[in-house]
Design a protein around this motif. Structure first.
Motif, PDB file in Angstrom:
ATOM      1  N   ARG A  23       4.554 -17.534  -4.469  1.00  8.03           N
ATOM      2  CA  ARG A  23       3.089 -17.331  -3.848  1.00  8.03           C
ATOM      3  C   ARG A  23       2.753 -15.930  -3.785  1.00  8.03           C
ATOM      4  N   GLY A  24       3.357 -15.135  -4.929  1.00 11.33           N
ATOM      5  CA  GLY A  24       2.779 -13.883  -5.368  1.00 11.33           C
ATOM      6  C   GLY A  24       3.308 -12.773  -4.670  1.00 11.33           C
ATOM      7  N   ILE A  25       4.502 -13.259  -3.724  1.00 11.22           N
ATOM      8  CA  ILE A  25       5.208 -11.727  -3.214  1.00 11.22           C
ATOM      9  C   ILE A  25       6.540 -11.651  -3.812  1.00 11.22           C
ATOM     10  N   HIS A  26       6.633 -10.613  -4.688  1.00 10.33           N
ATOM     11  CA  HIS A  26       7.881 -10.301  -5.311  1.00 10.33           C
ATOM     12  C   HIS A  26       8.183  -8.840  -5.224  1.00 10.33           C
ATOM     13  N   ARG A  27       7.262  -7.934  -4.761  1.00 16.26           N
ATOM     14  CA  ARG A  27       7.599  -6.574  -4.658  1.00 16.26           C
ATOM     15  C   ARG A  27       8.002  -6.285  -3.263  1.00 16.26           C
ATOM     16  N   GLU A  28       8.847  -5.169  -3.387  1.00 16.14           N
ATOM     17  CA  GLU A  28       9.459  -4.501  -1.991  1.00 16.14           C
ATOM     18  C   GLU A  28       9.096  -3.446  -1.486  1.00 16.14           C
ATOM     19  N   PHE A  29       9.056  -3.215  -0.086  1.00 16.52           N
ATOM     20  CA  PHE A  29       8.762  -2.053   0.496  1.00 16.52           C
ATOM     21  C   PHE A  29      10.264  -1.484   0.756  1.00 16.52           C
ATOM     22  N   ARG A  30      10.403  -0.350   0.399  1.00 23.64           N
ATOM     23  CA  ARG A  30      11.776   0.193   0.382  1.00 23.64           C
ATOM     24  C   ARG A  30      11.728   1.535   1.030  1.00 23.64           C
ATOM     25  N   MET A  31      12.709   2.136   1.606  1.00 21.54           N
ATOM     26  CA  MET A  31      12.707   3.421   2.423  1.00 21.54           C
ATOM     27  C   MET A  31      13.461   4.236   1.248  1.00 21.54           C
ATOM     28  N   ASN A  32      12.965   5.497   1.068  1.00 23.58           N
ATOM     29  CA  ASN A  32      13.868   6.109   0.238  1.00 23.58           C
ATOM     30  C   ASN A  32      14.726   7.159   0.839  1.00 23.58           C
ATOM     31  N   ASP A  33      15.405   8.125   0.051  1.00 20.66           N
ATOM     32  CA  ASP A  33      16.391   8.796   0.670  1.00 20.66           C
ATOM     33  C   ASP A  33      15.681   9.991   1.593  1.00 20.66           C
ATOM     34  N   LYS A  34      14.284  10.055   1.696  1.00 21.65           N
ATOM     35  CA  LYS A  34      13.839  11.129   2.444  1.00 21.65           C
ATOM     36  C   LYS A  34      13.062  10.339   3.444  1.00 21.65           C
ATOM     37  N   CYS A  35      13.804   9.091   3.899  1.00 26.41           N
ATOM     38  CA  CYS A  35      13.226   8.226   5.027  1.00 26.41           C
ATOM     39  C   CYS A  35      11.714   8.010   4.973  1.00 26.41           C
ATOM     40  N   GLU A  36      11.183   7.787   3.592  1.00 23.47           N
ATOM     41  CA  GLU A  36       9.690   7.468   3.287  1.00 23.47           C
ATOM     42  C   GLU A  36       9.800   5.976   3.022  1.00 23.47           C
ATOM     43  N   MET A  37       8.891   5.177   3.532  1.00 22.02           N
ATOM     44  CA  MET A  37       8.636   3.990   3.360  1.00 22.02           C
ATOM     45  C   MET A  37       7.641   3.719   2.202  1.00 22.02           C
ATOM     46  N   LYS A  38       8.019   3.279   1.141  1.00 26.29           N
ATOM     47  CA  LYS A  38       6.892   2.993  -0.147  1.00 26.29           C
ATOM     48  C   LYS A  38       7.167   1.737  -0.415  1.00 26.29           C
ATOM     49  N   PHE A  39       5.924   1.075  -0.968  1.00 26.87           N
ATOM     50  CA  PHE A  39       5.677  -0.156  -1.612  1.00 26.87           C
ATOM     51  C   PHE A  39       6.305   0.215  -3.156  1.00 26.87           C
TER      52      PHE A  39
END
Length: 116
Positions: A23-39
């Motif tokens: 359905r086109g959803i294959h990318r993740e949102f992830r929190m990095n070591d700086k506690c930043e949520m990124k796509f």
């Protein structure tokens, strides 16, 4: 719409991920070591108010608690859809409180689109 016929179809994390990918959803949102949520593949840093949880799937291992996982389907304000995958319990992918706090602050708007 009655989805009772689908109740036990998607029983594994890999099955749900495969269907989401179709359905086109294959990318993740992830929190990095700086506690930043990124796509995934993006420099944008998200605040919880910029995201909406559309669906939550929980998976529990039949014989091993290490198999416990949760998958969240999210949408950002621009309409990008992605997921967050986290093992839960003692072995979370994101140690500390920041991840849990971030998730609790994301508005939830369950979508029937993901009842499969």
């Amino acid at each position: 719409m009655d989805n009772s016929e689908y109740t036990d179809r998607m029983t594994t994390l890999s099955q749900v991920m495969k269907t989401l990918s179709e359905r086109g959803i294959h990318r993740e949102f992830r929190m990095n070591d700086k506690c930043e949520m990124k796509f995934e593949n993006s420099d944008k840093v998200y605040q919880p108010s910029e995201l909406i949880i559309l669906k939550t799937y929980r998976f529990e291992g039949d014989s091993n608690p290490d198999d416990n996982a949760v998958l969240y389907v999210l949408k950002d304000n621009a309409g990008n859809r992605g997921m967050i995958i986290d093992s839960y319990g003692a072995d979370s992918n994101y140690p500390g409180e920041k991840f849990d706090e971030f998730l609790r602050d994301i508005p939830v708007q369950e979508s029937e689109e993901f009842n499969f």
